[in-house]
Write an enzyme that holds these catalytic residues in place. Structure first.
Site, short mmCIF file in Angstrom:
data_model
loop_
_atom_site.label_atom_id
_atom_site.label_comp_id
_atom_site.label_asym_id
_atom_site.label_seq_id
_atom_site.Cartn_x
_atom_site.Cartn_y
_atom_site.Cartn_z
N THR A 1 0.87 -1.14 0.00
CA THR A 1 0.00 0.00 0.00
C THR A 1 0.92 1.21 0.00
O THR A 1 2.10 1.06 0.13
CB THR A 1 -0.86 -0.13 1.28
OG1 THR A 1 -1.58 -1.35 1.16
CG2 THR A 1 -1.80 1.00 1.51
N ASN B 1 -2.99 -3.55 -2.82
CA ASN B 1 -2.93 -4.63 -1.84
C ASN B 1 -1.52 -5.21 -1.80
O ASN B 1 -0.66 -4.69 -1.13
CB ASN B 1 -4.00 -5.69 -2.06
CG ASN B 1 -4.23 -6.51 -0.79
OD1 ASN B 1 -3.77 -6.13 0.28
ND2 ASN B 1 -4.91 -7.63 -0.89
N ASP C 1 -8.81 -8.94 0.66
CA ASP C 1 -9.11 -8.24 1.92
C ASP C 1 -10.51 -8.58 2.44
O ASP C 1 -10.85 -8.21 3.56
CB ASP C 1 -8.95 -6.73 1.75
CG ASP C 1 -7.53 -6.25 2.05
OD1 ASP C 1 -6.74 -7.05 2.59
OD2 ASP C 1 -7.20 -5.10 1.74
#
Ligand code: GLY
Length: 570
Positions: free
Chosen positions: A380, A400, A422
């Site tokens: 990130t 991600n 996620d």
């Protein structure tokens, strides 16, 4: 280091004088700490923060600079900067008004709860992490245009031009980027059948030029058509074609329907500080406030930074917050997240009622907290910006994993995210960060997956005090928690606070991750004697922070954990 820095500035000036854009063709080196009065940009790449500082110099505000930096890192920081991913942003204006923009990716309309399970209900390894099916509908382009529409000052075209220039003409990659690109060559080949700028027959090396002509064309289409330059027309056609090549499910309808969402930030008090952070679909703001409130009754300064007592207390607060995260947090458009209950003083007091100063809890015996539900409603990247007027932006953006799902949209030259991982793909089964989840974060078409991104702004006595955030998956929240406490509870200066070793507990697995060298052997032994299990890691999360000192002086700090982190004062 200092002489390379002067070399960089010399080149910038030389380029400016010759009429070129300052950043094109420039050598660069990262500055970790900067001081200034008129503005500050801390970003993951020197070329990006130079662009942000230049935007401030040209009269742009903090949002203009943040948008320009995000567009630049989509080019110069391909492992995480993106147009194929999403992000979360918190702004505090000079008047003290706050707002949060959610441009998190969404599950495609064809997604369904068990899409990553086989016929007997087992998770298919890596299906949610690599390849076309791992991608959520990207939100970055719509998010940046919306953020600029509401808060920007300069024309959007001026903010995207530097990124177009960098993509078209190329830039020299750093040693770290070369090593990373080399280490992912096999994954790139596995997931891409057509050529792209990241696959190379010979090894990448520091100083190689990365030219991204197809990405430049995408950015040009966004420049001339706004959102439609990405979510419709040629770029959308290329994304959908790419999906069809690899059994992906993102359609034209998904792209055309994507909208970012303004949300009310979560905010709370830690001693004399007001902490403003990201609400769901991030878990970051709620978990951060929970942890701060759980440790607030204790005299942290007396314990001392990295003491056995402080680490034990903070790890136990972290354990409890992450247990709640797993049970209660998800996208509020689909699930009623009990935010007020989770942040209620009485609840958090009760949550720590079984805290034993001498002994570790056991995560198996400690589940999410209980309360009566009421009717309330690892890659990130982060950038922190403050402008001369005192507007502040904290923005975290993500694909991600490093280079997302490793799929490059052929003909468009950008990586797609693997954000679907996620979600909780099956209750209780950990994702790539070891995080578990349940119904609140189950997959549903159009839903946003739970994030740990924690873009945060802190006030003291009603004035801007700090802007911070980090990449780092599940370790983002505890990194922000610790850097903030290092300043406000342990009285460290910002540079020492960011550089200080960190530790992390996320309920499950039941251990404390500890950065190498962060804790003394005596403290480690003391924690083990209390019943904690410790695991060493090289490093966790990469914080970018700005502190406003009394009188208005700004200190910007990039994290030494990422060699490319760079602070630029205006
Ligand atoms: N993809 C990392 C996060 O949003 O937490």
């Amino acid at each position: 280091m200092r002489s390379r820095r002067f070399f960089f500035i010399f080149l910038l000036l030389a380029n400016l004088l010759s009429g070129q854009k300052a950043w094109v063709g420039a050598e660069y080196t990262a500055t970790k700490t900067a001081e200034g009065e008129r503005g500050m940009v801390v970003a993951p790449h020197p070329l990006a923060s130079a662009i942000g500082a230049e935007v401030l110099r040209q009269g742009g505000n903090a949002m203009d600079a943040a948008v320009a930096v995000q567009l630049a890192i989509a080019v110069v920081y391909p492992r995480a900067g993106n147009v194929g991913g999403g992000g979360l942003l918190v702004i505090r204006t000079q008047n003290g008004e706050t707002d949060a923009l959610d441009y998190r990716e969404k599950a495609p309309l064809a997604a369904f709860r068990d899409m990553y399970l086989d016929s007997i209900g087992n998770v298919v390894p890596r299906l949610s992490q690599e390849g076309h099916l791992a991608a959520g509908v990207p939100g970055t382009v719509a998010g940046l245009i919306e953020a600029h529409r509401k808060y920007g000052r300069l024309p959007f075209k001026a903010l995207i031009d530097p990124a177009i220039e960098l993509a078209r003409k190329g830039f020299s990659i750093s040693e770290g980027e070369a090593a990373r690109l080399n280490s992912f060559q096999e994954a790139f080949r596995r997931n891409n059948t057509l050529p792209n700028p990241f696959i190379k027959p010979l090894k990448w090396k520091a100083g190689d030029r990365l030219v991204q002509k197809e990405l430049a064309a995408v950015l040009l289409r966004i420049r001339s058509r706004g959102e439609a330059g990405f979510y419709e027309g040629k770029t959308a056609d290329l994304i959908v074609k790419e999906m069809q090549r690899g059994n992906g499910i993102i359609t034209h309808e998904d792209l055309k329907n994507y909208r970012p969402q303004w949300r009310k930030p979560v905010a709370g008090q830690y001693k004399g500080y007001r902490v403003i952070s990201m609400p769901p679909p991030s878990s970051g703001g709620i978990a951060l406030l929970q942890m701060l409130k759980m440790v607030a009754p204790y005299d942290m300064a007396q314990y001392g930074i990295h003491s056995k007592e402080a680490v034990h207390l903070m790890a136990e607060a972290e354990r409890r917050a992450y247990a709640d995260r797993a049970e209660y947090l998800g996208d509020t458009d689909f699930y009623r997240v009990p935010t007020d209950s989770l942040l209620a003083a009485g609840y958090l007091q009760q949550r720590m009622a079984d805290f034993n100063k001498m002994q570790a809890s056991h995560s198996k015996a400690l589940s999410a907290g209980k309360f009566k539900l009421n009717k309330e409603s690892f890659e990130t990247e982060h950038t922190s910006v403050v402008d001369a007027e005192g507007n502040a932006v904290s923005v975290t953006t993500t694909l991600n994993s490093n280079y997302g799902c490793k799929v490059v949209v052929a003909g468009a030259g950008f990586f797609l995210n693997n954000e679907m991982d996620d979600f909780s793909v099956k209750p209780g089964v950990p994702n790539q960060f070891g995080l578990v989840g349940n119904e609140a974060n189950a997959i549903h078409p159009g839903k946003r997956m739970l994030s740990s991104m924690t873009p945060t702004i802190v006030e003291k006595d009603g004035e801007l005090f700090m802007v911070l955030g980090a990449p780092g998956g599940s370790t983002i929240i505890t990194a922000v928690f610790q850097v903030l406490l290092n300043v406000v509870a342990f009285n460290l200066d910002l540079e020492s606070a960011v550089n200080a070793g960190r530790f992390h507990h996320q309920w499950l697995p039941d251990h404390i991750l500890v950065e190498e060298g962060a804790l003394s052997p005596e403290v480690r032994k003391g924690l083990e004697d209390m019943g904690h299990s410790l695991q060493s890691v090289k490093y966790m999360a990469v914080v970018k922070a700005i502190q406003r000192l009394p009188g208005g002086r700004l200190i910007g700090v990039g994290d030494p954990r990422n060699p490319d982190d760079d602070a630029e004062a205006e």
